[in-house]
Design a protein around this motif. Sequence first.
Motif, PDB file in Angstrom:
ATOM      1  N   ILE A 152      31.206  32.932  50.542  1.00 32.09           N
ATOM      2  CA  ILE A 152      30.336  32.001  51.273  1.00 32.09           C
ATOM      3  C   ILE A 152      31.225  31.240  52.243  1.00 32.09           C
ATOM      4  O   ILE A 152      32.180  30.569  51.845  1.00 32.09           O
ATOM      5  CB  ILE A 152      29.613  31.040  50.310  1.00 32.09           C
ATOM      6  CG1 ILE A 152      28.696  31.840  49.377  1.00 32.09           C
ATOM      7  CG2 ILE A 152      28.819  29.995  51.093  1.00 32.09           C
ATOM      8  CD1 ILE A 152      28.037  31.025  48.291  1.00 32.09           C
ATOM      9  N   LEU A 153      30.920  31.393  53.531  1.00 37.53           N
ATOM     10  CA  LEU A 153      31.640  30.698  54.605  1.00 37.53           C
ATOM     11  C   LEU A 153      30.639  29.822  55.342  1.00 37.53           C
ATOM     12  O   LEU A 153      29.634  30.328  55.850  1.00 37.53           O
ATOM     13  CB  LEU A 153      32.251  31.695  55.597  1.00 37.53           C
ATOM     14  CG  LEU A 153      33.369  32.596  55.113  1.00 37.53           C
ATOM     15  CD1 LEU A 153      33.671  33.673  56.144  1.00 37.53           C
ATOM     16  CD2 LEU A 153      34.617  31.778  54.849  1.00 37.53           C
ATOM     17  N   ALA A 154      30.893  28.547  55.410  1.00 38.28           N
ATOM     18  CA  ALA A 154      30.031  27.610  56.132  1.00 38.28           C
ATOM     19  C   ALA A 154      28.560  27.790  55.746  1.00 38.28           C
ATOM     20  O   ALA A 154      27.677  27.802  56.597  1.00 38.28           O
ATOM     21  CB  ALA A 154      30.218  27.772  57.641  1.00 38.28           C
ATOM     22  N   GLY A 155      28.316  27.989  54.453  1.00 33.73           N
ATOM     23  CA  GLY A 155      26.942  28.076  53.962  1.00 33.73           C
ATOM     24  C   GLY A 155      26.279  29.438  54.090  1.00 33.73           C
ATOM     25  O   GLY A 155      25.128  29.601  53.695  1.00 33.73           O
ATOM     26  N   GLU A 156      26.964  30.436  54.652  1.00 32.67           N
ATOM     27  CA  GLU A 156      26.383  31.780  54.784  1.00 32.67           C
ATOM     28  C   GLU A 156      27.167  32.771  53.936  1.00 32.67           C
ATOM     29  O   GLU A 156      28.375  32.633  53.762  1.00 32.67           O
ATOM     30  CB  GLU A 156      26.386  32.231  56.242  1.00 32.67           C
ATOM     31  CG  GLU A 156      25.385  31.489  57.108  1.00 32.67           C
ATOM     32  CD  GLU A 156      25.189  32.196  58.437  1.00 32.67           C
ATOM     33  OE1 GLU A 156      24.463  33.205  58.467  1.00 32.67           O
ATOM     34  OE2 GLU A 156      25.797  31.743  59.414  1.00 32.67           O
ATOM     35  N   PHE A 157      26.472  33.794  53.443  1.00 32.25           N
ATOM     36  CA  PHE A 157      27.050  34.791  52.554  1.00 32.25           C
ATOM     37  C   PHE A 157      27.545  35.976  53.375  1.00 32.25           C
ATOM     38  O   PHE A 157      26.791  36.552  54.162  1.00 32.25           O
ATOM     39  CB  PHE A 157      25.962  35.223  51.568  1.00 32.25           C
ATOM     40  CG  PHE A 157      26.465  35.825  50.295  1.00 32.25           C
ATOM     41  CD1 PHE A 157      27.709  35.530  49.769  1.00 32.25           C
ATOM     42  CD2 PHE A 157      25.652  36.695  49.582  1.00 32.25           C
ATOM     43  CE1 PHE A 157      28.148  36.079  48.578  1.00 32.25           C
ATOM     44  CE2 PHE A 157      26.071  37.257  48.391  1.00 32.25           C
ATOM     45  CZ  PHE A 157      27.320  36.945  47.892  1.00 32.25           C
TER      46      PHE A 157
END
Length: 184
Positions: A152-157
Motif C-alpha cells: 500500500i503506497l499513499a493509500g492505494e494497493f
Amino acid sequence: MKTSILGILLSFTMLSIQAQTKMEIEKRVNIAEVPELAINFQKKYLSEANKIKWYFEQDGTHQSYECKFKLHRKKYSIEFNSEGLLEDIEISYPLRKLPDQIEKTLERNSKKFNIKRSQIQFKEPRNELFQPDLWTKITNKEAIYFFELEVILAGEFFELLIDSKGIIFSKRRIVPPTGLYLEF
C-alpha cells in the motif's frame, strides 16, 4: 473528425491504464482441467511437494494455470500458460529479510507504505517459453530473480516488481474484483 481523434486518443489512454492495472481473477480447478505439460512438470519435479492446489487465472486477456504448494517449509506458486509451458516461479519471502534498498525506494515513492506480501519471482530474462530449465537454475541458485511485493503506497494497493538494488521494473495498481472471492 475531432470526435474520431478524441475517441482514438481516449482508447489509447484506456489501454495504457489497463496495462498498468492488475485485475486478476483466480478460480480453483480440478487437475483434470490442467494442461498435460503442466501435470507432467508436477509429476517430474514436485514429487516431494505438499498441499498441491491448481488454479485457473485470468488477468485481462492473459490466461494461465497456477500450481500452489508447499515444499521445504516454503510456499511456492508456479504459473503455466494455457498450453502448459512454464512462465514463472514464485516463492514466499519473509518481509524482515528484504534488502534495505527496497525499503529506501519505497520511502522515496511514498512517506507512508505498508508491505502486505513479498515473494521472489524467477523468470527468464527473455520472452521465451521454457520448461524445466528455470527449475534447475533455481535449485542450483543460478536463476535471475526479482521481488514481487504487494504494497500500500499513499493509500492505494500496488504490485511491484523490484530488484535487490531497489530498482522498480513494474508497478501495477491492484483492483480487487467485485463480487468475486478467491479460494485458498
